[in-house]
Design an enzyme around this catalytic site. Structure first.
Site, short mmCIF file in Angstrom:
data_model
loop_
_atom_site.label_atom_id
_atom_site.label_comp_id
_atom_site.label_asym_id
_atom_site.label_seq_id
_atom_site.Cartn_x
_atom_site.Cartn_y
_atom_site.Cartn_z
CG ASN A 7 0.09 1.80 -3.40
OD1 ASN A 7 -0.72 1.37 -2.57
ND2 ASN A 7 1.04 2.66 -3.08
NE ARG A 94 2.68 0.79 0.30
CZ ARG A 94 1.92 1.64 0.98
NH1 ARG A 94 0.78 2.07 0.48
NH2 ARG A 94 2.29 2.06 2.17
CG HIS A 183 6.51 4.68 5.63
ND1 HIS A 183 6.52 5.67 6.60
CD2 HIS A 183 5.33 4.84 4.98
CE1 HIS A 183 5.42 6.36 6.54
NE2 HIS A 183 4.66 5.89 5.56
NE ARG A 242 -1.37 7.44 9.95
CZ ARG A 242 -0.65 6.89 8.98
NH1 ARG A 242 0.66 6.74 9.13
NH2 ARG A 242 -1.22 6.51 7.85
CD GLU A 385 6.39 4.08 -0.93
OE1 GLU A 385 6.18 3.46 0.11
OE2 GLU A 385 5.69 5.05 -1.30
#
Length: 405
Positions: A7, A94, A183, A242, A385
């Protein structure tokens, strides 16, 4: 089969090595501060219940230097788990944005790399770093097949009514402007675990991924039908830094009336807003300390965070025309019992009834935190993940065994 999972971020590389079909990694690690002084490598060896940690500090000028150091650790005479990088048979990557081109895990070819490169403009903070990870892995793991797992792929099942924006058709048909969602790897993983737990592959569930980035997905019978993030990862819930949903008029006001440049607005909404903008902190633990100390602004931010999630639960329950379970996952979702309680409060009209004592119990396992008479299950499902990525890679290879021959 040795499958190495990467990743790759702008200045970091997360990695795990699996000897499939065993789904417990034999080593994991993180390379941080790539391109800066005093880069850090944290390498963990996992044997049974034992864990050995090796930490190294050095200057790593780029990702290639970082991954080269990881390869040396993997093959080290004392702590290595393989003898040669050529023993790695596949590398799973990823990749954040797959656009409309990739709806599933994909073997990486020159054509696939070219398409990932075309999508740089849709994910400028992520896809270039993911692409770089692929290029570097090709140099180091020379015999391995490179495989891409896309964060957007799970959401490619959304219908047009969910992913289209009400702007002229040409912006979609010619420029690809639509909601993609993110996601997806996490939402897919916890969805599968939830359906297995419920013993109901037709269940209507809402998955709630709460970390520094936050998103929710409406899932019908294992299929994503709507998600809170959109064209980019800025939309939807209030996040660490965010803003989440915001009236677009504010952007015009910032530029036209207050003299902000577009770069400043971009930085404001992505890096200086959310919980950081409201409280000065992006970490929920710091915000909870503020609430305990009587900080009213921290309390308001916490209320706003929960309120936004409640709104999405209501809208997604309507879209699903029913609800069997809501699922909390990721760092905040798995560990912050107070935010789960706030979100589930006064939601009994939807059949959501939280058991406060069960909610306080900490565990690394999937668990039920609803009352016994709650019509809707409330689950905490730890996400993984990297495990989802390796399982998808292994499944692809099993379907196409010729790729390793």
């Amino acid at each position: 089969m040795n499958i190495f999972i990467i990743n790759s971020g702008s200045s970091s590389i997360k990695y795990q090595l699996f000897k499939m079909p065993n789904t417990k990694p034999i080593c994991t690690g993180l390379v941080e501060r790539i391109g800066l002084e005093n880069s850090i490598i944290t390498h963990k060896l996992l044997k049974g219940d034992e864990e050995k940690i090796i930490r190294k500090t050095m200057d790593l000028v780029d990702h290639e230097a970082g991954l080269q150091q990881v390869a040396e650790l993997l093959t080290d005479k004392e702590v290595g788990v393989i003898k040669d990088p050529r023993e790695i048979e596949a590398v799973g990557h990823r990749v954040v944005h797959g656009g409309e081109s990739f709806a599933s895990t994909t073997m990486i070819t020159k054509e696939v790399k070219a398409e990932i490169k075309k999508l740089f403009s849709l994910a400028p903070l992520h896809n270039p770093a993911n692409y770089l990870g692929i290029e570097v892995a090709e140099k180091i793991f020379t015999l391995a097949k490179q495989i891409a797992v896309f964060d957007t792929a799970f959401h490619q099942t959304m219908p047009p009514v969910a992913y289209r924006y009400a702007i002229p058709q040409s912006f979609y048909s010619e420029r690809g402007i639509r909601a993609y969602g993110f996601h997806g790897t996490s939402h897919k993983y916890v969805t599968a675990k939830t359906l297995q737990y419920l013993k109901n592959d037709k269940a209507k569930i809402i998955t709630i991924h709460l970390g520094n980035g936050c998103s929710m997905t409406a899932v019908n019978a294992g299929v994503s039908i709507d998600t809170s993030m959109g064209f980019g990862p800025l939309n939807g819930l209030i996040m660490g830094t965010r803003s989440g949903d915001i009236d677009p008029s504010i952007i015009f006001h910032l530029v036209n009336q207050l003299g902000y440049s577009l770069d400043q607005v971009n930085n404001l909404l992505n890096k200086q807003s959310g919980m950081m903008g409201l409280t000065g902190f992006s970490d929920m633990r710091d915000i909870l300390k503020g609430i305990a100390a009587g900080n009213e602004q921290a309390e308001l931010a916490y209320d706003m965070y929960a309120y936004r999630i409640k709104k999405y639960i209501g809208s997604y329950a309507a879209v699903l025309n029913g609800l069997d379970a809501i699922v909390f996952t990721a760092g905040v979702g798995e560990n912050d019992c107070a935010i789960r309680q706030m979100i589930c409060a006064e939601m009994d009209f939807l059949g959501i009834k939280l058991d406060e004592e069960k909610n306080k119990v900490r565990s690394a396992s999937l668990r039920e935190i609803n009352t016994d008479d709650s019509p809707v299950k409330i689950l905490v499902v730890p996400t993984n993940e990297e495990l989802e990525i390796v399982e998808q890679c292994f499944e692809l290879i099993e379907k196409q065994p010729s790729v390793l021959s």
